[in-house]
Design a protein around this motif. Structure first.
Motif, PDB file in Angstrom:
ATOM      1  N   VAL A 107       0.851  -1.187   0.000  1.00  0.00           N
ATOM      2  CA  VAL A 107       0.000   0.000   0.000  1.00  0.00           C
ATOM      3  C   VAL A 107       0.889   1.240   0.000  1.00  0.00           C
ATOM      4  O   VAL A 107       1.742   1.406   0.886  1.00  0.00           O
ATOM      5  N   GLN A 108       0.683   2.098  -0.987  1.00  0.00           N
ATOM      6  CA  GLN A 108       1.484   3.317  -1.058  1.00  0.00           C
ATOM      7  C   GLN A 108       0.951   4.355  -0.075  1.00  0.00           C
ATOM      8  O   GLN A 108      -0.237   4.679  -0.075  1.00  0.00           O
ATOM      9  N   VAL A 109       1.848   4.863   0.754  1.00  0.00           N
ATOM     10  CA  VAL A 109       1.490   5.840   1.781  1.00  0.00           C
ATOM     11  C   VAL A 109       2.126   7.188   1.417  1.00  0.00           C
ATOM     12  O   VAL A 109       3.334   7.282   1.202  1.00  0.00           O
ATOM     13  N   ASN A 110       1.300   8.209   1.338  1.00  0.00           N
ATOM     14  CA  ASN A 110       1.805   9.571   1.106  1.00  0.00           C
ATOM     15  C   ASN A 110       2.149  10.153   2.475  1.00  0.00           C
ATOM     16  O   ASN A 110       1.431  10.967   3.035  1.00  0.00           O
ATOM     17  N   PHE A 156      11.091   7.979   7.307  1.00  0.00           N
ATOM     18  CA  PHE A 156      11.239   6.536   7.466  1.00  0.00           C
ATOM     19  C   PHE A 156      10.914   6.083   8.894  1.00  0.00           C
ATOM     20  O   PHE A 156      10.380   4.997   9.103  1.00  0.00           O
ATOM     21  N   SER A 157      11.202   6.939   9.861  1.00  0.00           N
ATOM     22  CA  SER A 157      10.840   6.627  11.238  1.00  0.00           C
ATOM     23  C   SER A 157       9.322   6.571  11.395  1.00  0.00           C
ATOM     24  O   SER A 157       8.781   5.687  12.079  1.00  0.00           O
ATOM     25  N   LYS A 158       8.637   7.493  10.743  1.00  0.00           N
ATOM     26  CA  LYS A 158       7.175   7.517  10.795  1.00  0.00           C
ATOM     27  C   LYS A 158       6.591   6.275  10.128  1.00  0.00           C
ATOM     28  O   LYS A 158       5.645   5.664  10.648  1.00  0.00           O
ATOM     29  N   MET A 159       7.166   5.884   9.000  1.00  0.00           N
ATOM     30  CA  MET A 159       6.707   4.680   8.317  1.00  0.00           C
ATOM     31  C   MET A 159       6.896   3.448   9.207  1.00  0.00           C
ATOM     32  O   MET A 159       6.018   2.572   9.283  1.00  0.00           O
TER      33      MET A 159
END
Length: 204
Positions: A107-110, A156-159
């Motif tokens: 799933v692509q996350v903006n 990247f930390s949020k992801m």
């Protein structure tokens, strides 16, 4: 093709048990075969016509579609791919459910709210996964393409944090992270990337 760069990339990824997805857009068959001979079996495609051509000429490889999806082309994309890294619309899930053959879906996350990029906002993500689950399609993980100006460590930390929340919420969710490209993959590795998409560093 820059073999020294490729060797370095593979060595770096091995330490993190991370998979290399070599982006082969605009590459000829000869160059792609060199990659395969070197042991790279996961190949990322951005265009359907190239996906079909490459998969027919280089069989038995793992082709992944990593570009924004045109719904009318989705059934054909699925025929030639083991994975799609750019799913974010319920309409896409509806089409996939009718043509599904256990492809890996990301799933692509903006994640940084870039108006020029595709993907779900973080707030929409849990509902989307629930919708997919209702269709008996559990995405394998998440994908992101950060804004060029964004702090990669923050993104990247949020992801990584979102991904852990999803793993806690959905028992069958595997929690793969497709993030990091040629210029930032080493940062992504420190934040749990399990797949990195690299092209320009390989094909100089």
């Amino acid at each position: 093709m820059e073999l020294n760069n490729l060797k370095t990339i593979i060595k770096n990824l091995e330490a993190y048990e991370c998979k290399l997805l070599a982006v082969v857009k605009n590459q000829n068959i000869e160059n792609i075969k060199k990659l395969v001979d070197f042991g790279v079996n996961d190949l990322g495609e951005n265009r359907l016509d190239e996906l079909i051509e490459h998969s027919q000429n280089i069989p038995n490889q793992n082709f992944h579609f990593i570009a924004p999806i045109q719904s009318r082309k989705l059934p054909e994309i699925l025929k030639h791919s083991v994975g799609i890294h750019s799913v974010f619309r319920k309409k896409e899930l509806d089409i996939i459910s009718k043509n599904y053959n256990h492809q890996e879906l990301f799933v692509q996350v903006n994640v940084d709210g870039d108006k020029n990029k595709s993907g779900l906002n973080v707030e929409q993500l849990f509902e989307f996964i629930e919708y997919a689950k209702g269709l008996n399609i559990m995405p394998k993980g998440l994908m992101c393409i950060p804004n060029i100006a964004s702090d990669r460590q923050v993104v990247f930390s949020k992801m990584q944090y979102i991904n852990e929340q999803l793993k806690n919420e959905f028992q069958d969710y595997q929690g793969e992270l497709s993030m990091g490209m040629s210029d930032d993959y080493e940062i992504a590795l420190d934040y749990g990337a399990t797949i990195v998409r690299i092209g320009s560093k390989i094909f100089l």
